[in-house]
Design an enzyme around this catalytic site. Structure first.
Site, PDB file in Angstrom:
ATOM      1  N   HIS A  73       0.818  -1.214   0.000  1.00  0.00           N
ATOM      2  CA  HIS A  73       0.000   0.000   0.000  1.00  0.00           C
ATOM      3  C   HIS A  73       0.855   1.268   0.000  1.00  0.00           C
ATOM      4  CE1 HIS A  73      -3.120  -2.874   1.016  1.00  0.00           C
ATOM      5  NE2 HIS A  73      -4.015  -1.944   0.771  1.00  0.00           N
ATOM      6  N   ILE A  74       1.914   1.282   0.812  1.00  0.00           N
ATOM      7  CA  ILE A  74       2.782   2.461   0.838  1.00  0.00           C
ATOM      8  C   ILE A  74       3.570   2.566  -0.464  1.00  0.00           C
ATOM      9  CG2 ILE A  74       4.762   3.530   1.995  1.00  0.00           C
ATOM     10  CD1 ILE A  74       3.769   2.235   4.600  1.00  0.00           C
ATOM     11  N   ASP A 132       9.358  -6.941  -5.554  1.00  0.00           N
ATOM     12  CA  ASP A 132       8.547  -7.587  -4.528  1.00  0.00           C
ATOM     13  C   ASP A 132       8.679  -9.087  -4.695  1.00  0.00           C
ATOM     14  OD1 ASP A 132       6.153  -8.437  -2.844  1.00  0.00           O
ATOM     15  OD2 ASP A 132       5.973  -6.257  -2.724  1.00  0.00           O
ATOM     16  N   SER A 174      10.688   1.493   6.885  1.00  0.00           N
ATOM     17  CA  SER A 174       9.980   0.233   7.123  1.00  0.00           C
ATOM     18  C   SER A 174      10.240  -0.274   8.532  1.00  0.00           C
ATOM     19  CB  SER A 174      10.382  -0.809   6.077  1.00  0.00           C
ATOM     20  OG  SER A 174      11.785  -1.063   6.095  1.00  0.00           O
ATOM     21  N   GLU A 187      14.922   1.174  19.479  1.00  0.00           N
ATOM     22  CA  GLU A 187      14.356   2.513  19.570  1.00  0.00           C
ATOM     23  C   GLU A 187      14.026   2.864  21.013  1.00  0.00           C
ATOM     24  OE1 GLU A 187      11.086   2.737  16.850  1.00  0.00           O
ATOM     25  OE2 GLU A 187      12.368   2.476  15.085  1.00  0.00           O
ATOM     26  N   HIS A 197      10.921   7.732  14.033  1.00  0.00           N
ATOM     27  CA  HIS A 197       9.803   6.839  13.715  1.00  0.00           C
ATOM     28  C   HIS A 197       8.498   7.623  13.595  1.00  0.00           C
ATOM     29  CE1 HIS A 197       8.521   2.354  14.117  1.00  0.00           C
ATOM     30  NE2 HIS A 197       7.783   2.984  13.219  1.00  0.00           N
ATOM     31  N   ILE A 198       8.506   8.626  12.718  1.00  0.00           N
ATOM     32  CA  ILE A 198       7.344   9.508  12.564  1.00  0.00           C
ATOM     33  C   ILE A 198       6.647   9.318  11.229  1.00  0.00           C
ATOM     34  CG2 ILE A 198       8.238  11.278  14.145  1.00  0.00           C
ATOM     35  CD1 ILE A 198       9.093  12.849  11.585  1.00  0.00           C
ATOM     36  N   GLY A 199       6.939   8.228  10.526  1.00  0.00           N
ATOM     37  CA  GLY A 199       6.346   8.027   9.202  1.00  0.00           C
ATOM     38  C   GLY A 199       4.838   8.162   9.191  1.00  0.00           C
ATOM     39  N   GLY A 200       4.166   7.610  10.184  1.00  0.00           N
ATOM     40  CA  GLY A 200       2.708   7.691  10.251  1.00  0.00           C
ATOM     41  C   GLY A 200       2.206   8.718  11.242  1.00  0.00           C
TER      42      GLY A 200
END
Length: 481
Positions: A221-222, A241, A299, A329, A359-362
């Site tokens: 999806h990303i 993939d 990821s 982390e 870790h701020i991707g989302g």
């Protein structure tokens, strides 16, 4: 709030503390209610609108609340979005909310009495912690990953685990696009210099991204959203993939990872944390990449061999990198990213043209709101209905909602070991009753059966529950009515 209907006081006292009995499913949490599935589509496309003409009259679902609603306790940690808090409190649950994670000792103390827990990525639900949970039936991970939960232990003890695998896809894709541009133009170095009073107007080693090739490892999806955004900015896209996936736009799938590495100017990683992906990008892969290319990892931290990346950047093989995830982390905010956590931390921080984010991707308002809705509704559906669609460690089973016309019904939820003879035993217990609908599925060692039984009274419900509890295959039994 309307109090849940109590069949009789003796049955109430027997079951309310363990939340074994509940009411029937609620209309407000049908599968179509999740915005993550229909983002960008108007709500009226999926829900009836007042005043709209319709030739079809749908049956009215029975409004459900779990039995003894006021006794259901929910623990939410790590500042879970307020959309989830609202959804759960509106159900009448007792919701305890914390902005931070808890220490293991605090977590063990809190988890003993709760029926559901909501976490993000910092809270570790190990077998040691889960073993202390007396009433826990469901875990909600308000994030993509579930590696912070011992999902196998949870399944074997009848605890379903839900996550939100897609709701932050756009936020991560946009972050990567921003990092591609920032690395190509050395934005962060120039910004740091200006903050230190240094004016350094240069063009050497700075590029437009138009006409460059983006290599996407993991076209989920990303990766697919990123592919579309990159093409709209004039980039060519190749992707790798492990399974064949139809491309979007003009993107092209390549047969091997090495094919991607040798062709791409920018390599971005979007794969899960698996044994197969550990150190997926190491010294041999950096050697295969173009001289002066760039690496982005949003990821999982175990996917990149960080010491190998440091070496590749020192030699100039890699011109820049952006990391949003790390092998280890910090558990809380503050000055905690140092060598005690990762031995190479100081070396990594000293590099030029490297973007390090925590870790701020989302971590956008839109993504966290969508995640709160998706996981919050999943918790309600499981507590109120027993539906496991979207569970990561359970068979995915669901039954249509009971309607107002279907009185004196009970819904049986029976988690059991996946061994021969279970259905025969269960159906013998059901033999004297009318089964309206029944569905069962298995996943590995765990199986899950749902059944709606009609024409039952309080004595029947008690009898069904006690007989199912005595079966040798039982992991967890819940009855909803």
């Amino acid at each position: 709030m309307t109090s849940p209907r109590i069949i009789n006081s003796e049955l109430s006292q027997s079951f309310q503390n363990s939340v074994k009995l509940s009411a029937s499913p609620q209309n407000s949490f049908l599968p179509a209610a999740s915005p993550s599935h229909f983002s960008g589509s108007p709500p009226q496309s999926y829900f009836p609108v007042v005043g709209r003409r319709s030739s079809m009259k749908l049956p009215v679902p029975k409004v459900l609340k779990p039995f003894a609603t006021e006794d259901i306790k929910i623990l939410l940690l790590e500042n879970v979005n307020q959309t989830a808090v609202k959804i759960l409190t509106e159900q009448g649950y007792q919701v305890e909310f914390h902005k931070t994670s808890l220490s293991e000792d605090e977590l063990i103390e809190k988890i003993r009495d709760v029926h559901a827990i909501g976490i993000r990525s910092k809270t570790k639900l190990t077998s040691k912690v889960l073993a202390e949970a007396r009433n826990l039936v469901v875990v909600g991970c308000f994030c993509i990953g579930v590696n912070q939960v011992d999902t196998e232990y949870a399944a074997k003890h009848g605890i379903a685990v839900f996550n939100s695998p897609f709701s932050n896809s756009r936020s991560v894709a946009e972050l990567v696009i921003g990092e591609i541009i920032a690395l190509a133009r050395q934005f962060t170095d120039r910004s740091n210099e200006m903050h230190n009073g240094v004016w350094n107007k240069v063009s050497a080693g700075c590029w437009e991204i138009r006409g460059k090739t983006l290599g996407i490892v993991g076209y989920g999806h990303i990766g697919a959203q990123l592919s579309v955004l990159a093409e709209s900015m004039g980039m060519s896209v190749v992707y790798y993939d492990v399974i064949p996936i139809m491309s979007l736009g003009m993107a092209k799938q390549v047969p091997t990872l090495d094919d991607l590495l040798t062709e791409a100017d920018f390599v971005t990683l979007h794969v899960p944390a698996l044994p197969e992906t550990e150190n997926l990008i190491g010294a041999p892969q950096f050697a295969a990449m173009k001289h002066g290319s760039y690496l982005i990892n949003a990821s999982r931290g175990t996917v990149v061999d960080i010491p190998a990346l440091i070496d590749a950047m020192h030699t100039g093989k890699i011109a820049g990198a952006a990391l949003d995830v790390y092998p280890n982390e910090p558990a809380k905010n503050g000055p905690t990213f140092h060598t005690a956590l990762n031995t190479w931390a100081e070396q990594l921080r000293s590099l030029k043209n490297i973007i390090l984010t925590p870790h701020i991707g989302g971590s956008t308002e839109e993504a966290q709101s969508a995640i709160g809705i998706e996981v919050g509704q999943a918790l309600v559906r499981y507590i109120n209905e027993g539906a496991t669609i979207g569970a990561v460690n359970f068979p995915e089973v669901s039954l249509r909602s009971l309607t107002l016309e279907e009185e004196n019904h009970v819904r049986v939820l029976y988690v059991h070991s996946n061994v021969p003879g279970v259905l025969r035993t269960v159906n013998e217990i059901f033999a004297d009753h009318n089964i309206d609908k029944q569905y069962s599925d298995s996943r590995g060692d765990i199986a899950y059966l749902m059944a709606d039984i009609s024409q039952v009274d309080a004595a029947d419900i008690r009898d069904l529950y006690e007989k199912l509890e005595r079966t040798p295959f039982k992991i967890m039994t819940r009855l909803l009515y």
